[in-house]
Design a protein around this motif. Sequence first.
Motif, PDB file in Angstrom:
ATOM      1  N   ALA A  58      29.307  -0.695  31.869  1.00  0.00           N
ATOM      2  CA  ALA A  58      29.078  -0.406  30.449  1.00  0.00           C
ATOM      3  C   ALA A  58      30.149  -1.067  29.586  1.00  0.00           C
ATOM      4  O   ALA A  58      29.841  -1.647  28.541  1.00  0.00           O
ATOM      5  CB  ALA A  58      29.058   1.104  30.214  1.00  0.00           C
ATOM      6  N   GLU A  59      31.399  -0.996  30.019  1.00  0.00           N
ATOM      7  CA  GLU A  59      32.490  -1.617  29.265  1.00  0.00           C
ATOM      8  C   GLU A  59      32.335  -3.134  29.204  1.00  0.00           C
ATOM      9  O   GLU A  59      32.757  -3.765  28.243  1.00  0.00           O
ATOM     10  CB  GLU A  59      33.839  -1.239  29.876  1.00  0.00           C
ATOM     11  N   ALA A  60      31.701  -3.710  30.233  1.00  0.00           N
ATOM     12  CA  ALA A  60      31.474  -5.152  30.267  1.00  0.00           C
ATOM     13  C   ALA A  60      30.200  -5.540  29.504  1.00  0.00           C
ATOM     14  O   ALA A  60      29.866  -6.715  29.430  1.00  0.00           O
ATOM     15  CB  ALA A  60      31.385  -5.635  31.713  1.00  0.00           C
ATOM     16  N   GLY A  61      29.507  -4.540  28.962  1.00  0.00           N
ATOM     17  CA  GLY A  61      28.305  -4.820  28.185  1.00  0.00           C
ATOM     18  C   GLY A  61      27.021  -4.801  28.983  1.00  0.00           C
ATOM     19  O   GLY A  61      25.944  -5.063  28.447  1.00  0.00           O
ATOM     20  N   ASP A  62      27.089  -4.489  30.266  1.00  0.00           N
ATOM     21  CA  ASP A  62      25.898  -4.424  31.114  1.00  0.00           C
ATOM     22  C   ASP A  62      25.355  -2.995  31.131  1.00  0.00           C
ATOM     23  O   ASP A  62      25.537  -2.253  32.094  1.00  0.00           O
ATOM     24  CB  ASP A  62      26.238  -4.902  32.531  1.00  0.00           C
ATOM     25  N   LEU A  63      24.694  -2.623  30.043  1.00  0.00           N
ATOM     26  CA  LEU A  63      24.197  -1.252  29.932  1.00  0.00           C
ATOM     27  C   LEU A  63      23.095  -0.959  30.939  1.00  0.00           C
ATOM     28  O   LEU A  63      23.014   0.163  31.457  1.00  0.00           O
ATOM     29  CB  LEU A  63      23.702  -0.986  28.511  1.00  0.00           C
ATOM     30  N   GLN A  64      22.250  -1.943  31.223  1.00  0.00           N
ATOM     31  CA  GLN A  64      21.168  -1.740  32.190  1.00  0.00           C
ATOM     32  C   GLN A  64      21.757  -1.458  33.567  1.00  0.00           C
ATOM     33  O   GLN A  64      21.315  -0.552  34.266  1.00  0.00           O
ATOM     34  CB  GLN A  64      20.268  -2.972  32.206  1.00  0.00           C
ATOM     35  N   GLY A  65      22.758  -2.240  33.955  1.00  0.00           N
ATOM     36  CA  GLY A  65      23.425  -2.012  35.235  1.00  0.00           C
ATOM     37  C   GLY A  65      24.112  -0.657  35.278  1.00  0.00           C
ATOM     38  O   GLY A  65      24.067   0.045  36.293  1.00  0.00           O
TER      39      GLY A  65
END
Length: 187
Positions: A58-65
């Motif tokens: 999430a912090e890296a911007g990968d909300l789906q992951g």
Amino acid sequence: MASANDRAVLQAIFNPTSPFGDVPGINQEEELFDDDSGFDAELLKRVKELEMRGVSAAEAGDLQGALQLFSQAVHILPERASAYNNRAQALRLQGDTTGALQDLDRAIVLSGGGGRTGCQALVQRGLLRRLGCQTDEARADFEKAASLGSEFARQQAVLLNPYAALCNKMLSEVINKLRNPNMSEAQ
């Protein structure tokens, strides 16, 4: 070292919108923690690892992951509140307020409305309710989280309390007059 009374006076001077004598850090609950002792140690270890990976995603911007990782954690230990709370954050960031509220409701129920996760879920739900113009419900969530020791929730509860806001405004005016006695004469 300043006494509690000294800190209260300084708090009133430097933060006149807070109730007099209310010093952050004083009278707060002990550090909150979640009681995970009822869960299988191996499953708990796997779930915590999934949650840490989900937070990193999430912090890296990968909300789906992140959502996939949090959902795996929920699947492994569906009676543990933390993954629901974390998944709610990712859902909120994706704009799914309804899904976030459902996960926050579940986290609050599973946590018994207490512990670290319960407190965080109450604050998050209070914020979403406030954004949804559900002021009374938001205030109730903030008051409960404040009783658990959340300073942020306490501040939000005060902001949503019309009587406290009026008292704080009057107190602020009195303190300003004490600070600047010549200002009241000029008006």
